[in-house]
Write a protein that holds these residues in place. Structure first.
Motif, mmCIF file in Angstrom:
data_model
loop_
_atom_site.group_PDB
_atom_site.id
_atom_site.type_symbol
_atom_site.label_atom_id
_atom_site.label_comp_id
_atom_site.label_asym_id
_atom_site.label_seq_id
_atom_site.Cartn_x
_atom_site.Cartn_y
_atom_site.Cartn_z
ATOM 1 N N ILE A 198 0.794 -1.148 -0.106
ATOM 2 C CA ILE A 198 0.059 0.060 0.208
ATOM 3 C C ILE A 198 1.039 1.240 -0.094
ATOM 4 O O ILE A 198 1.366 1.549 1.013
ATOM 5 N N ASP A 199 1.090 1.780 -1.216
ATOM 6 C CA ASP A 199 1.998 3.071 -1.284
ATOM 7 C C ASP A 199 0.663 4.108 -1.451
ATOM 8 O O ASP A 199 0.486 4.634 -2.261
ATOM 9 N N ALA A 200 0.666 4.549 0.065
ATOM 10 C CA ALA A 200 -0.649 5.266 0.128
ATOM 11 C C ALA A 200 -0.491 6.722 -0.538
ATOM 12 O O ALA A 200 0.427 7.207 -0.597
ATOM 13 N N PRO A 201 -1.555 7.349 -1.140
ATOM 14 C CA PRO A 201 -1.757 8.823 -1.496
ATOM 15 C C PRO A 201 -1.419 9.640 -0.124
ATOM 16 O O PRO A 201 -1.747 9.159 1.253
ATOM 17 N N CYS A 202 -0.464 10.552 -0.234
ATOM 18 C CA CYS A 202 -0.121 11.316 0.896
ATOM 19 C C CYS A 202 0.088 12.696 0.455
ATOM 20 O O CYS A 202 0.016 13.355 -0.777
ATOM 21 N N SER A 203 0.546 13.563 1.406
ATOM 22 C CA SER A 203 0.942 14.929 1.309
ATOM 23 C C SER A 203 1.964 15.109 0.357
ATOM 24 O O SER A 203 2.148 16.170 -0.461
ATOM 25 N N GLY A 204 2.962 14.156 0.068
ATOM 26 C CA GLY A 204 3.977 14.251 -0.625
ATOM 27 C C GLY A 204 5.113 15.259 0.009
ATOM 28 O O GLY A 204 6.133 15.677 -0.894
ATOM 29 N N LEU A 205 5.232 15.506 1.117
ATOM 30 C CA LEU A 205 6.145 16.461 1.749
ATOM 31 C C LEU A 205 7.555 15.773 1.849
ATOM 32 O O LEU A 205 8.639 16.652 1.527
ATOM 33 N N GLY A 206 7.900 14.576 1.736
ATOM 34 C CA GLY A 206 9.082 13.956 1.415
ATOM 35 C C GLY A 206 9.894 14.326 0.084
ATOM 36 O O GLY A 206 10.850 13.920 -0.168
ATOM 37 N N VAL A 207 8.898 14.350 -0.889
ATOM 38 C CA VAL A 207 9.477 14.707 -2.137
ATOM 39 C C VAL A 207 9.402 16.138 -2.738
ATOM 40 O O VAL A 207 9.278 16.249 -3.970
ATOM 41 N N LEU A 208 9.554 17.087 -1.921
ATOM 42 C CA LEU A 208 9.481 18.446 -2.379
ATOM 43 C C LEU A 208 10.796 18.880 -3.219
ATOM 44 O O LEU A 208 10.463 19.722 -3.842
ATOM 45 N N ARG A 209 11.769 18.077 -2.938
ATOM 46 C CA ARG A 209 12.979 18.352 -3.783
ATOM 47 C C ARG A 209 12.721 18.343 -5.211
ATOM 48 O O ARG A 209 13.119 19.305 -5.883
ATOM 49 N N ARG A 210 11.870 17.425 -5.593
ATOM 50 C CA ARG A 210 11.545 17.190 -6.894
ATOM 51 C C ARG A 210 10.321 17.824 -7.566
ATOM 52 O O ARG A 210 9.848 17.992 -8.599
ATOM 53 N N ASN A 211 9.557 18.210 -6.620
ATOM 54 C CA ASN A 211 8.183 18.911 -6.911
ATOM 55 C C ASN A 211 7.919 19.960 -5.962
ATOM 56 O O ASN A 211 7.207 20.160 -5.151
ATOM 57 N N PRO A 212 8.907 21.158 -6.179
ATOM 58 C CA PRO A 212 8.896 22.364 -5.384
ATOM 59 C C PRO A 212 7.333 23.046 -5.507
ATOM 60 O O PRO A 212 7.128 23.939 -4.293
ATOM 61 N N ASP A 213 6.903 23.025 -6.393
ATOM 62 C CA ASP A 213 5.515 23.792 -6.642
ATOM 63 C C ASP A 213 4.323 23.181 -5.730
ATOM 64 O O ASP A 213 3.523 23.664 -5.577
ATOM 65 N N ALA A 214 4.609 21.937 -5.180
ATOM 66 C CA ALA A 214 3.709 21.337 -4.422
ATOM 67 C C ALA A 214 3.611 22.087 -3.090
ATOM 68 O O ALA A 214 2.340 22.052 -2.405
ATOM 69 N N LYS A 215 4.612 22.887 -2.486
ATOM 70 C CA LYS A 215 4.461 23.612 -1.448
ATOM 71 C C LYS A 215 3.383 24.491 -1.360
ATOM 72 O O LYS A 215 2.838 25.095 -0.304
ATOM 73 N N TRP A 216 3.086 25.257 -2.746
ATOM 74 C CA TRP A 216 2.224 26.184 -2.870
ATOM 75 C C TRP A 216 0.853 25.906 -3.413
ATOM 76 O O TRP A 216 -0.259 26.420 -3.247
ATOM 77 N N LYS A 217 0.580 24.554 -3.650
ATOM 78 C CA LYS A 217 -0.559 23.970 -3.958
ATOM 79 C C LYS A 217 -1.208 23.474 -2.855
ATOM 80 O O LYS A 217 -2.455 23.277 -2.891
ATOM 81 N N LEU A 218 -0.321 22.717 -1.979
ATOM 82 C CA LEU A 218 -0.709 21.921 -0.722
ATOM 83 C C LEU A 218 -1.614 22.786 0.317
ATOM 84 O O LEU A 218 -1.350 23.996 0.318
#
Length: 405
Positions: free
Chosen positions: A300-320
């Motif tokens: 179960i690779d569960a859907p999540c906040s993705g905060l551990g992968v901000l290095r490759r998805n920096p725009d997630a900080k502003w969408k989350l």
């Protein structure tokens, strides 16, 4: 470094779409890089890395530039001027840079860098949440690490080649790699390069996958011949890793609610030579119910906040948004409750996320284990991976075993 007008225009156009229209940075960059066939790898690298850099440090740069959303084109040129000045790049004599206050930019940078939410360029609510969940000291180190540019890590596809052979082939293509201690099939690029153009990629000799992510499939203890279900397979990075660990023997059933992602997995599996994968879109609860008590192993690779992968998805900080994290935690527990029923007696389950928040990780596992369904499982072990400790993505994984009848 000398700034070239056409490359800078591409950056400004990209930032307009990302900052004002909420477009995903990776998709915007993908399109921009097709704009001019004459661009070489250095030009393309400038466009991609500059956009990612400005998106990553958006809060800090907009504060220094004294501009607020929505940003008109002049505002975005001001933000660009801040980026260039802080990197010691001489601004050309263009009208966009007239009256850029160079000394003031550096002074404001020094002043704002004393406050973590500006220094690390994150929303107030995220800074507060990080402190609450990880503590002041750990969060300060972790968010700094998550703001670093991610290395390019490859996972060798052992169905098709060996690590040594892949290293040699890539070296012939001018791409140098090195092994990473403690990561069996990982190779790290010494310098960034477009590996997708290589013959080795086209032949399915490797996949691009962060080192932390590569630990998840190994955590599941799969063996050739087993029946394994990957419940949130997506485009299948971990599914493909499971196939190689199982040496193409046995059966992997890849589930996901998005059929288009599973179609991408089929394409990747063909390239990888992974023949033991069957995809099933979850169009109703029947798809999952048919698998109850059938699998030796369940991921179960569960859907999540993705905060551990901000290095490759920096725009997630502003969408989350905080509401999303509250909702996703409810979903995580529902998924654990439902998909855990796929494990047969004596089988094992891995619950994993690419988040660094304990409330999405260990706390979810603890909640599950005290539930009616969870009482059939025993906790074996878990692993929390923090970016500031390893240098790779933040991840969590927990191994549970279903009691024998």
């Amino acid at each position: 470094m000398r700034l070239h007008r056409n490359l800078c225009f591409a950056v400004i156009d990209g930032l307009t779409l990302i900052l004002n229209e909420g477009k995903y940075a990776d998709k915007v960059i993908q399109q921009l890089l097709k704009r001019d066939k004459r661009w070489g790898s250095r030009d393309r690298g400038f466009v991609a890395e500059t956009i990612y850099d400005i998106v990553r440090w958006k809060r800090l740069y907009t504060e220094i530039a004294e501009v607020k959303a929505p940003y008109d084109r002049d505002n975005i040129w001001r933000i660009f001027a801040v980026w260039a000045t802080l990197r010691g790049i001489k601004l050309p004599d263009w009208s966009y840079f007239e009256s850029t206050p160079l000394r003031k930019i550096k002074g404001r940078f020094d002043e704002l860098s004393k406050t973590r939410k500006f220094k690390e360029s994150i929303p107030d609510w995220l800074d507060e949440l990080g402190v609450k969940e990880l503590g002041e000291s750990v969060w300060t180190k972790e968010i700094a690490a998550l703001n670093q540019q991610a290395d390019v890590i490859l996972r060798v596809n052992t169905l098709n080649t060996t690590k040594e052979n892949l290293q040699s082939l890539l070296f012939d293509d001018g791409i140098e790699t090195e092994s990473i201690k403690g990561y069996t099939n990982a190779l790290k690029l010494k310098e960034r390069a477009n590996v997708f153009q290589t013959e080795s990629f086209k032949k399915g000799f490797f996949e691009v996958q962060d080192a932390s992510s590569q630990l998840v499939a190994e955590f599941l203890n799969v063996k050739p011949g087993m029946k394994v279900v990957d419940t949130c397979a997506g485009a299948g990075g971990k599914t493909l890793h499971l196939a190689s660990l199982m040496e193409n023997k046995g059966q992997i059933i890849a589930l996901d609610i998005y059929a288009n992602k599973l179609n991408e997995l089929k394409r990747r599996a063909k390239r990888n030579g992974a023949w033991n994968i069957e995809t099933r879109a979850i169009e109703s609860t029947k798809v999952v119910k048919k698998l109850y008590d059938k699998a030796d192993r369940v991921l179960i690779d569960a859907p999540c906040s993705g905060l551990g992968v901000l290095r490759r998805n920096p725009d997630a900080k502003w969408k989350l948004q905080p509401e999303f994290i509250d909702k996703i935690k409810v979903t995580q527990q529902e998924i654990l409750q439902q998909y855990s029923r796929i494990v047969k007696a004596g089988g094992q389950l891995v619950y994993a996320t690419c988040s660094v928040l304990p409330s999405e990780n260990k706390e979810q596992v603890d909640t599950f284990l005290t539930s009616d369904l969870g009482k059939d499982f025993t906790f074996v072990k878990d692993k929390s991976i923090l970016s500031h400790v390893t240098g790779y993505d933040g991840f969590y994984m927990a191994l549970l075993e279903k009691k024998k009848n």
